[in-house]
Design a protein around this motif. Structure first.
Motif, PDB file in Angstrom:
ATOM      1  N   ASP A  79       0.838  -1.195   0.000  1.00 25.45           N
ATOM      2  CA  ASP A  79       0.000   0.000   0.000  1.00 25.45           C
ATOM      3  C   ASP A  79       0.878   1.252   0.000  1.00 25.45           C
ATOM      4  O   ASP A  79       1.937   1.291   0.627  1.00 25.45           O
ATOM      5  CB  ASP A  79      -0.879  -0.040   1.258  1.00 25.45           C
ATOM      6  CG  ASP A  79      -1.820   1.149   1.352  1.00 25.45           C
ATOM      7  OD1 ASP A  79      -1.890   1.921   0.388  1.00 25.45           O
ATOM      8  OD2 ASP A  79      -2.467   1.288   2.393  1.00 25.45           O
ATOM      9  N   GLU A  80       0.427   2.270  -0.693  1.00 24.04           N
ATOM     10  CA  GLU A  80       1.144   3.543  -0.710  1.00 24.04           C
ATOM     11  C   GLU A  80       1.308   4.101   0.703  1.00 24.04           C
ATOM     12  O   GLU A  80       2.346   4.679   1.043  1.00 24.04           O
ATOM     13  CB  GLU A  80       0.384   4.551  -1.583  1.00 24.04           C
ATOM     14  CG  GLU A  80       1.033   5.923  -1.671  1.00 24.04           C
ATOM     15  CD  GLU A  80       2.310   5.908  -2.489  1.00 24.04           C
ATOM     16  OE1 GLU A  80       3.186   6.753  -2.216  1.00 24.04           O
ATOM     17  OE2 GLU A  80       2.432   5.053  -3.387  1.00 24.04           O
ATOM     18  N   SER A  81       0.299   3.894   1.541  1.00 19.44           N
ATOM     19  CA  SER A  81       0.364   4.432   2.903  1.00 19.44           C
ATOM     20  C   SER A  81       1.489   3.784   3.705  1.00 19.44           C
ATOM     21  O   SER A  81       2.084   4.415   4.578  1.00 19.44           O
ATOM     22  CB  SER A  81      -0.969   4.224   3.624  1.00 19.44           C
ATOM     23  OG  SER A  81      -1.252   2.844   3.787  1.00 19.44           O
ATOM     24  N   LEU A  82       1.806   2.518   3.406  1.00 24.28           N
ATOM     25  CA  LEU A  82       2.895   1.848   4.112  1.00 24.28           C
ATOM     26  C   LEU A  82       4.242   2.455   3.728  1.00 24.28           C
ATOM     27  O   LEU A  82       5.143   2.577   4.559  1.00 24.28           O
ATOM     28  CB  LEU A  82       2.881   0.348   3.801  1.00 24.28           C
ATOM     29  CG  LEU A  82       3.767  -0.536   4.691  1.00 24.28           C
ATOM     30  CD1 LEU A  82       3.375  -0.398   6.151  1.00 24.28           C
ATOM     31  CD2 LEU A  82       3.677  -1.989   4.269  1.00 24.28           C
ATOM     32  N   LEU A  83       4.377   2.865   2.471  1.00 16.63           N
ATOM     33  CA  LEU A  83       5.609   3.528   2.042  1.00 16.63           C
ATOM     34  C   LEU A  83       5.739   4.908   2.681  1.00 16.63           C
ATOM     35  O   LEU A  83       6.842   5.331   3.050  1.00 16.63           O
ATOM     36  CB  LEU A  83       5.634   3.655   0.517  1.00 16.63           C
ATOM     37  CG  LEU A  83       5.897   2.359  -0.252  1.00 16.63           C
ATOM     38  CD1 LEU A  83       5.768   2.599  -1.748  1.00 16.63           C
ATOM     39  CD2 LEU A  83       7.277   1.807   0.073  1.00 16.63           C
ATOM     40  N   VAL A  84       4.617   5.601   2.799  1.00 18.34           N
ATOM     41  CA  VAL A  84       4.639   6.902   3.474  1.00 18.34           C
ATOM     42  C   VAL A  84       5.066   6.722   4.929  1.00 18.34           C
ATOM     43  O   VAL A  84       5.888   7.476   5.462  1.00 18.34           O
ATOM     44  CB  VAL A  84       3.254   7.577   3.389  1.00 18.34           C
ATOM     45  CG1 VAL A  84       3.217   8.834   4.256  1.00 18.34           C
ATOM     46  CG2 VAL A  84       2.915   7.909   1.944  1.00 18.34           C
ATOM     47  N   ARG A  85       4.520   5.694   5.547  1.00 10.25           N
ATOM     48  CA  ARG A  85       4.871   5.417   6.937  1.00 10.25           C
ATOM     49  C   ARG A  85       6.335   5.014   7.063  1.00 10.25           C
ATOM     50  O   ARG A  85       7.020   5.413   8.014  1.00 10.25           O
ATOM     51  CB  ARG A  85       3.971   4.303   7.471  1.00 10.25           C
ATOM     52  CG  ARG A  85       4.159   4.050   8.954  1.00 10.25           C
ATOM     53  CD  ARG A  85       3.305   2.902   9.406  1.00 10.25           C
ATOM     54  NE  ARG A  85       3.500   2.638  10.817  1.00 10.25           N
ATOM     55  CZ  ARG A  85       3.129   1.522  11.424  1.00 10.25           C
ATOM     56  NH1 ARG A  85       2.530   0.577  10.727  1.00 10.25           N
ATOM     57  NH2 ARG A  85       3.336   1.348  12.711  1.00 10.25           N
ATOM     58  N   TRP A  86       6.847   4.229   6.104  1.00  8.47           N
ATOM     59  CA  TRP A  86       8.260   3.835   6.111  1.00  8.47           C
ATOM     60  C   TRP A  86       9.154   5.071   6.086  1.00  8.47           C
ATOM     61  O   TRP A  86      10.137   5.163   6.830  1.00  8.47           O
ATOM     62  CB  TRP A  86       8.551   2.947   4.899  1.00  8.47           C
ATOM     63  CG  TRP A  86      10.016   2.705   4.681  1.00  8.47           C
ATOM     64  CD1 TRP A  86      10.798   1.789   5.311  1.00  8.47           C
ATOM     65  CD2 TRP A  86      10.881   3.421   3.790  1.00  8.47           C
ATOM     66  NE1 TRP A  86      12.098   1.880   4.868  1.00  8.47           N
ATOM     67  CE2 TRP A  86      12.181   2.873   3.935  1.00  8.47           C
ATOM     68  CE3 TRP A  86      10.695   4.461   2.888  1.00  8.47           C
ATOM     69  CZ2 TRP A  86      13.268   3.339   3.205  1.00  8.47           C
ATOM     70  CZ3 TRP A  86      11.784   4.930   2.167  1.00  8.47           C
ATOM     71  CH2 TRP A  86      13.051   4.364   2.326  1.00  8.47           C
ATOM     72  N   ARG A  87       8.806   6.027   5.258  1.00  5.47           N
ATOM     73  CA  ARG A  87       9.608   7.251   5.159  1.00  5.47           C
ATOM     74  C   ARG A  87       9.567   8.037   6.469  1.00  5.47           C
ATOM     75  O   ARG A  87      10.589   8.547   6.936  1.00  5.47           O
ATOM     76  CB  ARG A  87       9.095   8.111   4.006  1.00  5.47           C
ATOM     77  CG  ARG A  87       9.932   9.359   3.735  1.00  5.47           C
ATOM     78  CD  ARG A  87       9.421  10.093   2.499  1.00  5.47           C
ATOM     79  NE  ARG A  87      10.267  11.219   2.171  1.00  5.47           N
ATOM     80  CZ  ARG A  87      10.121  12.440   2.689  1.00  5.47           C
ATOM     81  NH1 ARG A  87       9.153  12.658   3.574  1.00  5.47           N
ATOM     82  NH2 ARG A  87      10.939  13.421   2.341  1.00  5.47           N
ATOM     83  N   GLU A  88       8.381   8.127   7.069  1.00  4.18           N
ATOM     84  CA  GLU A  88       8.253   8.850   8.337  1.00  4.18           C
ATOM     85  C   GLU A  88       9.083   8.183   9.432  1.00  4.18           C
ATOM     86  O   GLU A  88       9.741   8.855  10.235  1.00  4.18           O
ATOM     87  CB  GLU A  88       6.781   8.916   8.749  1.00  4.18           C
ATOM     88  CG  GLU A  88       5.931   9.805   7.847  1.00  4.18           C
ATOM     89  CD  GLU A  88       4.452   9.718   8.190  1.00  4.18           C
ATOM     90  OE1 GLU A  88       4.089   8.835   9.012  1.00  4.18           O
ATOM     91  OE2 GLU A  88       3.668  10.509   7.641  1.00  4.18           O
ATOM     92  N   GLU A  89       9.069   6.856   9.469  1.00  2.37           N
ATOM     93  CA  GLU A  89       9.832   6.134  10.491  1.00  2.37           C
ATOM     94  C   GLU A  89      11.334   6.262  10.250  1.00  2.37           C
ATOM     95  O   GLU A  89      12.120   6.319  11.201  1.00  2.37           O
ATOM     96  CB  GLU A  89       9.412   4.668  10.514  1.00  2.37           C
ATOM     97  CG  GLU A  89       8.008   4.465  11.061  1.00  2.37           C
ATOM     98  CD  GLU A  89       7.604   2.999  11.090  1.00  2.37           C
ATOM     99  OE1 GLU A  89       8.257   2.189  10.396  1.00  2.37           O
ATOM    100  OE2 GLU A  89       6.645   2.664  11.801  1.00  2.37           O
ATOM    101  N   LYS A  90      11.737   6.309   8.992  1.00  4.71           N
ATOM    102  CA  LYS A  90      13.154   6.516   8.679  1.00  4.71           C
ATOM    103  C   LYS A  90      13.609   7.871   9.200  1.00  4.71           C
ATOM    104  O   LYS A  90      14.663   7.986   9.846  1.00  4.71           O
ATOM    105  CB  LYS A  90      13.372   6.417   7.168  1.00  4.71           C
ATOM    106  CG  LYS A  90      14.811   6.687   6.737  1.00  4.71           C
ATOM    107  CD  LYS A  90      14.985   6.529   5.233  1.00  4.71           C
ATOM    108  CE  LYS A  90      16.432   6.828   4.829  1.00  4.71           C
ATOM    109  NZ  LYS A  90      16.649   6.640   3.371  1.00  4.71           N
ATOM    110  N   LEU A  91      12.825   8.903   8.935  1.00  3.67           N
ATOM    111  CA  LEU A  91      13.168  10.237   9.425  1.00  3.67           C
ATOM    112  C   LEU A  91      13.177  10.270  10.949  1.00  3.67           C
ATOM    113  O   LEU A  91      14.031  10.919  11.565  1.00  3.67           O
ATOM    114  CB  LEU A  91      12.179  11.272   8.878  1.00  3.67           C
ATOM    115  CG  LEU A  91      12.250  11.534   7.366  1.00  3.67           C
ATOM    116  CD1 LEU A  91      11.114  12.450   6.937  1.00  3.67           C
ATOM    117  CD2 LEU A  91      13.596  12.143   6.994  1.00  3.67           C
TER     118      LEU A  91
END
Length: 713
Positions: A461-473
């Motif tokens: 899901d696109e939302s999981l990629l958005v969340r991945w980026r937020e967690e990386k930051l």
């Protein structure tokens, strides 16, 4: 005196250059194991002989060299020896090319262009000298134990499953600045240094972040270990150091030490492989102390020789290999030892109680050295570490083992059959890193995953990629301790996620610093095995942080659930479920059901035949139903009319869901509302409006080729 001599690389010339500086009678020089080993080690670097040539490679003797380590040893002991030969040493330099005095003189004088004007191919440059440089060996002014500080090029390749520790040493050869990547080696002189002393000295050279000039000499190490006052006459000669004295030395050095007692805990070879790899990958050498067993009996018919200490500086566990690379002062640098079972070599002569012990079989480096000459059975490992490293390896290992056990136990029962995939091989690697190193790895990592990538029946899901980026930051900018045990978990051979354990914490603390999803698909699948398992501790002992790990996952999941709650409403159970809407296994019975995580490249009517029939209904009375699932997934199905009459629970089954409603065809667009008596009726009017608007944005993002408008009551 000629400041230097150059000869070809041969056994005889090596022996001659060792004799040269001090004139000692070394008639049996090649009976000395260290010289035999070093010659064989260097020979492995030499290129093949060119036809017509008898030798290849060169040795340069630097006649007078002041070695800081020996100078300190000399001042503490040898200066009082009546027949001492002074504090000056000699140094041998090794090259895998042919050198001449003429070439070196021209390079030093800076007139190589003129000297070799007619033979430019013979011109020697500093760059070519560096390229062919194999390292150096200091010759101490001692008759027997003359092998001083030795730094030789690291041999072989490296990669996943193999590593040797090395650091850069600067070498000044008559003003020519060379470098060599190695870890220093020397033999014990049996006076100011025993085997344990040289093992400590080697470990300090291998310790990360410690400059060469900061490392104490062997005599200083022995003095610290024996706890004698400076200037005492009772410290030397020294025969051996106990484990406690080794620890005292590391304490004096301002380091923390972590011990592992292999004799008491009956350590399995598999654990030692993980243990060693974790520390070597962390650039931490491992001091091993134990018992030496000769494969031939001595004069007393006893195969037990003595206690010994060595320093492990590398390993190769690829393709079933069990090789450990050690600095053994009785043999040489980067000596390759094989992990073997003691009983396989001693057979019926294996000492009682040692039948299940493993050891390191040592062999000389030469073509015919196929059989070991002795086996060292480690009783204890001592690892020097930063003084802030309070948690030893066993806590990271215990945590990693339990994480893998949980994944292997639950994935085959739940996730694998659900998304129709085989159970992957799950493994882990551990290393100690600074938070700067960890962040560097995370910062440069870019996931190759994109929305729509699949794993079996599940898609990203696109939302999981958005969340991945937020967690990386969040990981890159968060406040974390300086030292971390990094546990890397693999799906087959692909890195899936990392778990960080605060190495500065205490055993009773809550040491899990964070979890980083390296591969969003594999990580989400593997960590899904822990959902609902937070109360399980995975073993009742105190040598792991598994409960802290599951709590960290729950916090992470709660953060995401809070996001979903705010966007689409808190979970609601269906008010009523008709018997025909749910199968015996709790799944919905609506055959037109589809779940959507990521944007579609086709319009809604192309997804399912039933959707097209709804769109083409001339009466505009047929409709679709939708719901946002508990994990943010979008459910869509046809609203089947009576007599079958399948509503929202026929999509979600017996699961709770969030805001739900209908999708009606309005000719030029689809109209989305929140009409669901089963799920939406419990929200307030204001909440229904808010959640519907957010759901509309999600539906639009998933179907960019269609037009959706909100129902305006």
């Amino acid at each position: 005196m000629t400041p230097y001599l150059i000869t070809s690389f041969e056994e005889a010339t090596l022996a001659a250059l060792i004799h040269e500086p001090f004139g000692y009678d070394h008639a049996d020089i090649f009976e000395k194991r260290q010289i035999k080993y070093i010659y064989g080690y260097l020979k492995s670097f030499m290129p093949a002989l060119i036809e017509g040539k008898k030798t290849v490679g060169s040795i340069l003797l630097e006649h007078e060299y002041i070695d800081r380590d020996f100078l300190e040893d000399y001042s503490r002991f040898y200066v009082g020896r009546f027949g001492n030969d002074g504090s000056r040493c000699a140094r041998l330099h090794f090259f895998d090319c042919d050198l001449t005095h003429k070439q070196m003189d021209a390079l030093l004088a800076g007139d190589s262009d003129e000297v070799f004007a007619s033979q430019p191919h013979l011109k020697l440059t500093l760059e070519s000298l560096q390229e062919h440089y194999l390292g150096f060996m200091v010759i101490k002014p001692l008759t027997r134990t003359f092998v001083g500080k030795t730094c030789l090029r690291v041999s072989g390749d490296t990669g996943l499953g193999k590593k040797k520790i090395a650091k850069r040493y600067d070498v000044n050869l008559f003003g020519l600045k060379l470098t060599i990547d190695s870890i220093a080696f020397q033999e014990q002189d049996k006076v100011v240094a025993a085997c344990a002393t040289t093992a400590i000295w080697t470990a300090l050279h291998g310790f990360p972040g410690r400059g060469v000039k900061e490392i104490k000499s062997c005599s200083e190490i022995t003095t610290a270990a024996l706890n004698f006052v400076d200037g005492s006459s009772n410290g030397f000669p020294n025969k051996e150091l106990s484990n406690k004295q080794i620890q005292r030395t590391l304490d004096v050095e301002g380091l923390r030490y972590h011990n592992s007692d292999f004799e008491r805990t009956d350590t399995k070879p598999e654990f030692f492989q993980e243990y060693l790899a974790a520390h070597i990958d962390s650039d931490l050498p491992v001091i091993l102390t134990g018992t030496v067993y000769g494969l031939q009996p001595d004069d007393s018919e006893d195969k037990v020789k003595a206690g010994h200490a060595i320093t492990a500086v590398g390993y190769d566990f690829r393709d079933g290999k069990k090789w450990v690379y050690v600095h053994d002062d009785r043999l040489g640098p980067y000596a390759r030892a094989e992990m073997v079972m003691l009983r396989d070599y001693l057979k019926g002569e294996t000492p009682e109680g040692q039948e299940d012990r493993w050891g390191l079989a040592m062999s000389l480096v030469e073509p015919d050295a196929t059989n070991p000459h002795e086996i060292i059975v480690p009783d204890m490992a001592i690892v020097p570490a930063d003084k802030k490293t309070r948690l030893p390896f066993k806590y990271a290992y215990g945590t990693a083992v339990r994480i893998v056990e949980q994944i292997e136990a639950l994935m085959p029962l739940d996730l694998c059959p659900l998304i129709d995939i085989p159970m992957p091989k799950v493994s882990f690697k551990i290393k100690l890193v600074s938070i700067a190193q960890a962040r560097d790895e995370v910062r440069v990592h870019k996931t190759h995953r994109k929305a729509g990538d699949t794993l079996g029946k599940w898609s990203l899901d696109e939302s999981l990629l958005v969340r991945w980026r937020e967690e990386k930051l969040g990981f890159l900018t968060g406040h974390l301790a300086r030292l971390q045990w990094q546990m890397d978990f693999f799906w087959e051979n692909e890195l899936a996620f990392k778990v960080f354990l605060d190495a500065t914490d205490i055993p009773s603390g809550n040491a899990i610093s964070g979890v980083y999803m390296h591969d969003p698909i594999y990580a989400d699948a593997m960590l899904g095995a822990f959902k609902g398992q937070e109360s399980k501790v995975g073993g009742l002992n105190d040598q792991h942080f598994f409960p802290a790990f599951t709590r960290a996952l729950k916090r992470r999941r709660d953060d995401y659930e809070n996001h979903l709650n705010d966007k689409y409403g808190t979970l609601r159970a269906p008010n009523h479920i008709k018997e025909n809407e749910v199968s015996r296994d709790g799944k919905g019975t609506n055959k037109s059901l589809n779940r959507f995580w990521d944007p579609q490249q086709v319009s809604l009517v192309e997804i399912d035949k039933a959707y097209k029939e709804v769109a083409e209904d001339p009466t505009l009375t047929r409709k679709l139903i939708w719901a946002i699932g508990k994990d943010g997934v979008l459910f869509i199905a046809e609203d089947v009319p009576p007599p079958e009459e399948l509503g929202h629970p026929s999509m979600t089954g017996m699961q709770a869901a969030r805001i739900a409603g209908e999708i009606r065809n309005k000719g030029d667009f689809w109209q989305v509302n929140h009409f669901s008596g089963r799920y939406s009726s419990d929200y307030s009017p204001a909440e229904r409006v808010k959640y519907l608007k957010n759901a509309l944005l999600k539906i639009r993002s998933l179907f960019p080729l269609d037009t959706f408008e909100v129902f305006d009551a």
